[in-house]
Scaffold this active site. Structure first.
Site, PDB file in Angstrom:
ATOM      1  N   ASP A   1     -19.046 -44.913  41.115  1.00  0.00           N
ATOM      2  CA  ASP A   1     -18.076 -45.393  39.605  1.00  0.00           C
ATOM      3  C   ASP A   1     -17.329 -45.285  39.138  1.00  0.00           C
ATOM      4  O   ASP A   1     -17.606 -44.430  38.315  1.00  0.00           O
ATOM      5  CB  ASP A   1     -19.344 -46.874  38.921  1.00  0.00           C
ATOM      6  CG  ASP A   1     -18.562 -47.275  37.880  1.00  0.00           C
ATOM      7  OD1 ASP A   1     -17.373 -48.413  37.801  1.00  0.00           O
ATOM      8  OD2 ASP A   1     -19.068 -48.166  36.920  1.00  0.00           O
TER       9      ASP A   1
ATOM     10  N   ASN B   1     -13.207 -44.583  33.233  1.00  0.00           N
ATOM     11  CA  ASN B   1     -11.778 -44.502  32.671  1.00  0.00           C
ATOM     12  C   ASN B   1     -12.150 -42.474  31.552  1.00  0.00           C
ATOM     13  O   ASN B   1     -11.245 -41.691  31.331  1.00  0.00           O
ATOM     14  CB  ASN B   1     -11.252 -44.983  31.719  1.00  0.00           C
ATOM     15  CG  ASN B   1      -9.722 -45.946  32.128  1.00  0.00           C
ATOM     16  OD1 ASN B   1      -9.225 -45.427  32.519  1.00  0.00           O
ATOM     17  ND2 ASN B   1     -10.845 -46.532  32.147  1.00  0.00           N
ATOM     18  N   THR B   2     -13.569 -43.200  31.290  1.00  0.00           N
ATOM     19  CA  THR B   2     -14.585 -41.657  30.619  1.00  0.00           C
ATOM     20  C   THR B   2     -15.216 -41.084  31.722  1.00  0.00           C
ATOM     21  O   THR B   2     -15.038 -39.825  31.363  1.00  0.00           O
ATOM     22  CB  THR B   2     -15.176 -42.381  29.205  1.00  0.00           C
ATOM     23  OG1 THR B   2     -14.447 -43.126  28.511  1.00  0.00           O
ATOM     24  CG2 THR B   2     -15.802 -41.555  28.311  1.00  0.00           C
TER      25      THR B   2
ATOM     26  N   ILE C   1     -17.344 -40.512  35.643  1.00  0.00           N
ATOM     27  CA  ILE C   1     -17.417 -40.896  37.014  1.00  0.00           C
ATOM     28  C   ILE C   1     -18.884 -41.197  36.923  1.00  0.00           C
ATOM     29  O   ILE C   1     -19.497 -39.527  37.132  1.00  0.00           O
ATOM     30  CB  ILE C   1     -17.047 -40.173  38.127  1.00  0.00           C
ATOM     31  CG1 ILE C   1     -15.378 -39.985  37.938  1.00  0.00           C
ATOM     32  CG2 ILE C   1     -17.088 -40.475  39.370  1.00  0.00           C
ATOM     33  CD1 ILE C   1     -14.741 -38.818  37.934  1.00  0.00           C
TER      34      ILE C   1
ATOM     35  N   TYR D   1     -10.518 -66.258  37.599  1.00  0.00           N
ATOM     36  CA  TYR D   1      -9.266 -66.067  36.677  1.00  0.00           C
ATOM     37  C   TYR D   1      -8.195 -66.479  37.111  1.00  0.00           C
ATOM     38  O   TYR D   1      -7.655 -66.947  38.432  1.00  0.00           O
ATOM     39  CB  TYR D   1      -9.340 -64.214  37.000  1.00  0.00           C
ATOM     40  CG  TYR D   1      -9.081 -64.096  35.714  1.00  0.00           C
ATOM     41  CD1 TYR D   1     -10.108 -63.654  34.477  1.00  0.00           C
ATOM     42  CD2 TYR D   1      -8.172 -62.823  35.869  1.00  0.00           C
ATOM     43  CE1 TYR D   1     -10.085 -62.876  33.708  1.00  0.00           C
ATOM     44  CE2 TYR D   1      -8.175 -61.981  34.370  1.00  0.00           C
ATOM     45  CZ  TYR D   1      -8.583 -61.846  33.456  1.00  0.00           C
ATOM     46  OH  TYR D   1      -8.941 -60.926  32.651  1.00  0.00           O
TER      47      TYR D   1
ATOM     48  N   ASP E   1     -15.036 -53.830  38.627  1.00  0.00           N
ATOM     49  CA  ASP E   1     -16.454 -53.594  38.015  1.00  0.00           C
ATOM     50  C   ASP E   1     -16.694 -54.065  37.648  1.00  0.00           C
ATOM     51  O   ASP E   1     -17.437 -54.050  37.185  1.00  0.00           O
ATOM     52  CB  ASP E   1     -15.875 -51.703  36.892  1.00  0.00           C
ATOM     53  CG  ASP E   1     -14.549 -52.279  35.885  1.00  0.00           C
ATOM     54  OD1 ASP E   1     -14.101 -53.262  36.018  1.00  0.00           O
ATOM     55  OD2 ASP E   1     -15.120 -51.766  34.926  1.00  0.00           O
ATOM     56  N   ARG E   2     -15.616 -54.773  36.738  1.00  0.00           N
ATOM     57  CA  ARG E   2     -16.343 -56.687  35.775  1.00  0.00           C
ATOM     58  C   ARG E   2     -16.800 -57.830  37.435  1.00  0.00           C
ATOM     59  O   ARG E   2     -17.838 -58.424  36.781  1.00  0.00           O
ATOM     60  CB  ARG E   2     -14.685 -57.223  35.172  1.00  0.00           C
ATOM     61  CG  ARG E   2     -14.384 -55.985  34.092  1.00  0.00           C
ATOM     62  CD  ARG E   2     -13.371 -57.089  33.239  1.00  0.00           C
ATOM     63  NE  ARG E   2     -13.368 -57.982  32.388  1.00  0.00           N
ATOM     64  CZ  ARG E   2     -12.803 -58.802  31.726  1.00  0.00           C
ATOM     65  NH1 ARG E   2     -11.494 -58.679  31.829  1.00  0.00           N
ATOM     66  NH2 ARG E   2     -13.010 -59.633  31.357  1.00  0.00           N
TER      67      ARG E   2
ATOM     68  N   THR F   1     -15.100 -48.133  27.919  1.00  0.00           N
ATOM     69  CA  THR F   1     -14.284 -46.909  27.218  1.00  0.00           C
ATOM     70  C   THR F   1     -13.479 -48.699  26.570  1.00  0.00           C
ATOM     71  O   THR F   1     -13.028 -47.756  25.219  1.00  0.00           O
ATOM     72  CB  THR F   1     -13.323 -46.596  27.605  1.00  0.00           C
ATOM     73  OG1 THR F   1     -13.604 -45.665  28.718  1.00  0.00           O
ATOM     74  CG2 THR F   1     -12.071 -45.647  27.754  1.00  0.00           C
TER      75      THR F   1
END
Length: 248
Positions: A6, A9-10, A12, A91, A100-101, A123
């Site tokens: 996964d 941004n912060t 892995i 959506y 990821d969502r 993040t």
């Protein structure tokens, strides 16, 4: 043996699954990623037969995909490209939703049922709403706690950079504690009220699952989170791997 990756941004976040069992989990800071660090983390593990990547950082996706291909001898699957998350996506522009969502929504329904709210304190903070029929309906996106700390530090002349911790007091008696109290109590109150409003839309039986690096901290002060599942995304990748195995 499955390696689930996964890319955020912060961090892995990686998980090695043997059958249904997660036998190892580790994180590598995204900004500090190198093939050497990945090799070191994977050392002394059985041969990996499959690797699957979920990513919100395209530049890292290309690098890690190549590194994993060299390390394992097989090309990793990319969720959203090679594998589709099997959830109905309502959506307005379905391709705008982060993978990821969708994985969190899918895993949440499979593990905890629907209707459901998944709150990811990463993040960015995301609230994802899943209807009683298991459909992904959308959600909300807000800046995360670390982003907010950086904004306070860099956009003001006198406010310092602080480390995120449990507040010592509600009414801060100095600048650092005032900032800490404002961030933690402010975000937890925000989360609680948004959960209430989402629950009114989805139904009173809606469960609320939290994940992400700051979930445990916020849950102390947010009264309507039912459960924390810090490994929700990795579990979701494994669930998609089960479908891949079944169809292959």
């Amino acid at each position: 043996m499955l390696l689930a990756v996964d890319i955020g941004n912060t961090n892995i976040s990686c998980g090695i699954f043997k059958g249904q069992r997660l036998i190892k989990q580790f994180d590598i800071p995204s900004k500090a990623y190198s093939k050497t660090k990945l090799v070191k983390k994977l050392k002394n593990n059985p041969k990996l037969s499959v690797s699957i990547i979920c990513s919100v950082v395209p530049k890292l996706t290309k690098v890690i995909r190549l590194d994993l291909k060299l390390l394992t001898g097989s090309t990793p699957y990319i969720i959203g490209k090679d594998l589709i998350v099997p959830i109905k996506n309502n959506y307005r522009c379905p391709n705008q939703v982060g993978q990821d969502r969708l994985i969190n929504a899918y895993a949440g329904v499979k593990l905890y049922g629907a209707p459901l709210i998944v709150v990811d304190f990463g993040t960015a903070i995301t609230f994802d709403a899943i209807s009683k029929t298991g459909r992904y309906e959308g959600g909300l996106i807000l800046p995360g706690l670390e982003i907010s700390i950086d904004a306070l530090c860099h956009k003001t002349a006198l406010l310092p950079k602080i480390n995120l911790n449990k507040p010592k007091e509600f009414i801060g008696k100095d600048t650092r504690n005032s900032m800490l109290s404002g961030l933690v109590y402010g975000f937890s109150s925000m989360a609680e009220q948004l959960n209430i409003r989402l629950k009114k839309k989805l139904g009173r039986k809606t469960r609320i699952i939290a994940t992400g690096g700051n979930a445990a901290l916020i849950r102390r002060y947010c009264n309507n989170i039912d459960r924390i599942d810090s490994l929700l995304t990795l579990k979701g990748i494994y669930l998609i791997y089960k479908i891949l195995n079944k169809n292959s």
